[in-house]
Design a protein around this motif. Structure first.
Motif, short mmCIF file in Angstrom:
data_model
loop_
_atom_site.label_atom_id
_atom_site.label_comp_id
_atom_site.label_asym_id
_atom_site.label_seq_id
_atom_site.Cartn_x
_atom_site.Cartn_y
_atom_site.Cartn_z
N ASN A 96 -3.48 -3.22 -6.72
CA ASN A 96 -3.41 -4.38 -7.61
C ASN A 96 -2.27 -4.23 -8.61
OD1 ASN A 96 -5.51 -5.80 -6.42
ND2 ASN A 96 -7.06 -4.86 -7.73
N THR A 97 -2.06 -3.01 -9.10
CA THR A 97 -0.95 -2.77 -10.02
C THR A 97 0.38 -3.02 -9.31
OG1 THR A 97 -2.20 -1.14 -11.29
CG2 THR A 97 0.20 -1.05 -11.46
N GLN A 115 0.83 -1.21 0.00
CA GLN A 115 0.00 0.00 0.00
C GLN A 115 0.86 1.26 0.00
OE1 GLN A 115 -3.60 0.09 -0.19
NE2 GLN A 115 -2.83 2.08 -0.90
N SER A 124 -2.61 1.77 -8.32
CA SER A 124 -3.48 0.97 -7.46
C SER A 124 -2.69 -0.12 -6.75
CB SER A 124 -4.59 0.33 -8.30
OG SER A 124 -4.05 -0.68 -9.13
#
Length: 204
Positions: A174-175, A163, A172
């Motif tokens: 996820n990226t 994060q 993001s």
């Protein structure tokens, strides 16, 4: 890449075997077991471990401290004390040798694993910091890192979680996870600790 290689220095064969079993169950590699100071000094030079687990009391003497001083003078590797002693005098004496950890017996597998992970990371990050260079790294691996992957790799080395890296790179979560997965594949690693260990081995 090879697992983290750990040398066990412990004068009780039963305890040494228990430690070996704990280490191999969490995918560390045992570089060797030494039962006295002479054997320990030989193994340190011969096996060149990534981490040393060091009993303070060998053969009724505090020879662990002498081994620690030898490590500090001759090799830049982290070591953790394994000991039954928790008294103030022994701890103060141990602190003077700059260990990366102090584990009081008896201990369990999770305590050992956690102590080693923190010790190795702290040693790599604060004792032997690296200046990462993408061009240098790409010359040493078969599949080059992209600039984004390299930026994420720097975050991993700096101890940031996914994060934090995502926030820093304005992408993001996820990226970021995809970049981390690609980094592990290109470096042939599976964890952050393995990745830091590989960078230290490649770039020193």
């Amino acid at each position: 890449m090879p697992a983290i290689r750990i040398l066990i220095i412990e004068d009780d064969p039963i305890i040494a075997e228990d430690i070996k079993d704990m280490l191999t169950s969490v995918n560390y590699q045992v570089a060797g077991i030494a039962y006295d100071m002479e054997e320990a000094l030989h193994c340190i030079e011969k096996t060149k471990p990534d981490v040393v687990l060091l009993d303070i009391n060998l053969d009724g003497n505090y020879e662990g401290f002498e081994i620690a001083e030898h490590i500090n003078k001759t090799r830049k590797i982290p070591f953790l004390y394994l000991t039954s002693y928790s008294g103030k005098d022994i701890i103060n004496q141990a602190k003077q040798t700059l260990p990366m950890g102090y584990i009081v017996k008896p201990f369990n597998e999770q305590e050992l694993f956690t102590s080693i992970e923190i010790a190795f990371y702290n040693f790599s990050k604060f004792i032997l910091p690296l200046k990462l260079d993408r061009e240098v790294i790409n010359k040493l691996i078969s599949t080059p890192l992209t600039q984004k992957e390299f930026d994420v790799l720097k975050g991993i080395y700096d101890g940031k979680n996914n994060q934090q890296v995502a926030d820093e790179q304005f992408v993001s979560i996820n990226t970021t996870k995809t970049h981390v997965k690609n980094i592990y594949e290109k470096l042939n690693t599976h964890t952050r600790l393995e990745t830091i260990n590989l960078l230290n081995n490649l770039l020193r």
